[in-house]
Design an enzyme around this catalytic site. Structure first.
Site, PDB file in Angstrom:
ATOM      1  N   HIS A 144      -9.027  -3.526  -2.697  1.00  0.00           N
ATOM      2  CA  HIS A 144      -8.069  -2.784  -1.869  1.00  0.00           C
ATOM      3  C   HIS A 144      -8.444  -1.293  -1.845  1.00  0.00           C
ATOM      4  O   HIS A 144      -8.526  -0.678  -0.773  1.00  0.00           O
ATOM      5  CB  HIS A 144      -6.654  -2.987  -2.432  1.00  0.00           C
ATOM      6  CG  HIS A 144      -5.608  -2.201  -1.731  1.00  0.00           C
ATOM      7  ND1 HIS A 144      -4.671  -2.784  -0.919  1.00  0.00           N
ATOM      8  CD2 HIS A 144      -5.322  -0.871  -1.711  1.00  0.00           C
ATOM      9  CE1 HIS A 144      -3.864  -1.849  -0.428  1.00  0.00           C
ATOM     10  NE2 HIS A 144      -4.238  -0.678  -0.898  1.00  0.00           N
ATOM     11  N   GLU A 145      -8.656  -0.724  -3.020  1.00  0.00           N
ATOM     12  CA  GLU A 145      -8.977   0.709  -3.096  1.00  0.00           C
ATOM     13  C   GLU A 145     -10.359   0.997  -2.502  1.00  0.00           C
ATOM     14  O   GLU A 145     -10.562   2.024  -1.851  1.00  0.00           O
ATOM     15  CB  GLU A 145      -8.882   1.210  -4.540  1.00  0.00           C
ATOM     16  CG  GLU A 145      -7.527   1.001  -5.210  1.00  0.00           C
ATOM     17  CD  GLU A 145      -6.330   1.550  -4.448  1.00  0.00           C
ATOM     18  OE1 GLU A 145      -6.495   2.474  -3.632  1.00  0.00           O
ATOM     19  OE2 GLU A 145      -5.219   1.049  -4.679  1.00  0.00           O
TER      20      GLU A 145
ATOM     21  N   CYS B  31       0.849  -1.184   0.000  1.00  0.00           N
ATOM     22  CA  CYS B  31       0.000   0.000   0.000  1.00  0.00           C
ATOM     23  C   CYS B  31       0.888   1.239   0.000  1.00  0.00           C
ATOM     24  O   CYS B  31       1.875   1.291   0.746  1.00  0.00           O
ATOM     25  CB  CYS B  31      -0.904  -0.012   1.234  1.00  0.00           C
ATOM     26  SG  CYS B  31      -2.017   1.405   1.314  1.00  0.00           S
TER      27      CYS B  31
END
Length: 165
Positions: free
Chosen positions: A139-140, A97
């Site tokens: 994830h986003e 990340c």
């Protein structure tokens, strides 16, 4: 280039706001986000990561030193997204990340997801995503919900330890 928020900054812990004004300024924000993501060698970036509490992220997968096996997809602007359906089957994979320097985590994500989102022209899209692209989206999407990889890993660790008891 926009500064990337790091874990511990409040903007990463709050739910992002729905976008209702599709102004030319939004396009400029997207351009700056894409530049920041490319310079940081990411494959996606969410608005909260650049200190903007907006329901917006970009997916732009391509092979790079952080993800040498990443498939290539043209940058995709995702606004006001929702996950409509998802597979029961999960797939574990390594994730990094931009908001957590030099750390990687093994995270389980749905193998496929059906999603709905708007683009910069306010048009709605419904797509089914699989594999690495589905992983980037999830994830986003977590970032828009105020969930970082630390929280996602902790949630999965709790589930795993509860299941083994």
């Amino acid at each position: 280039m926009l500064a990337i928020a790091q874990v511990g900054e409040e903007v990463l812990t709050i739910q992002a706001q729905t976008i209702t004004d599709f102004t030319p300024e939004l396009g400029r924000v997207v351009d700056e986000m894409l530049l920041s993501m490319e310079q940081a060698k990411g494959v996606g970036i969410a608005a909260p990561q650049v200190h903007l509490s907006l329901a917006l992220f970009i997916m732009a997968s391509r092979p790079n030193e952080r993800y040498p096996d990443a498939p290539y997809i043209a940058p995709t602007v995702v606004i006001n997204p929702n996950i409509l359906e998802y597979s029961d089957k999960l797939e574990s994979g390594e994730e990094g990340c931009l908001s957590i320097q030099d750390r990687r985590f093994f995270i389980s994500r749905h193998e496929w997801i059906q999603v709905k989102f708007q683009d910069l022209d306010e048009q709605w899209h419904v797509q089914t995503l699989t594999g690495f692209i589905a992983r980037i989206f999830q994830h986003e999407y977590d970032h828009l919900k105020g969930i970082t990889l630390f929280e996602r890993a902790a949630m999965q660790e709790r589930v795993s330890s509860e299941a083994s008891q």
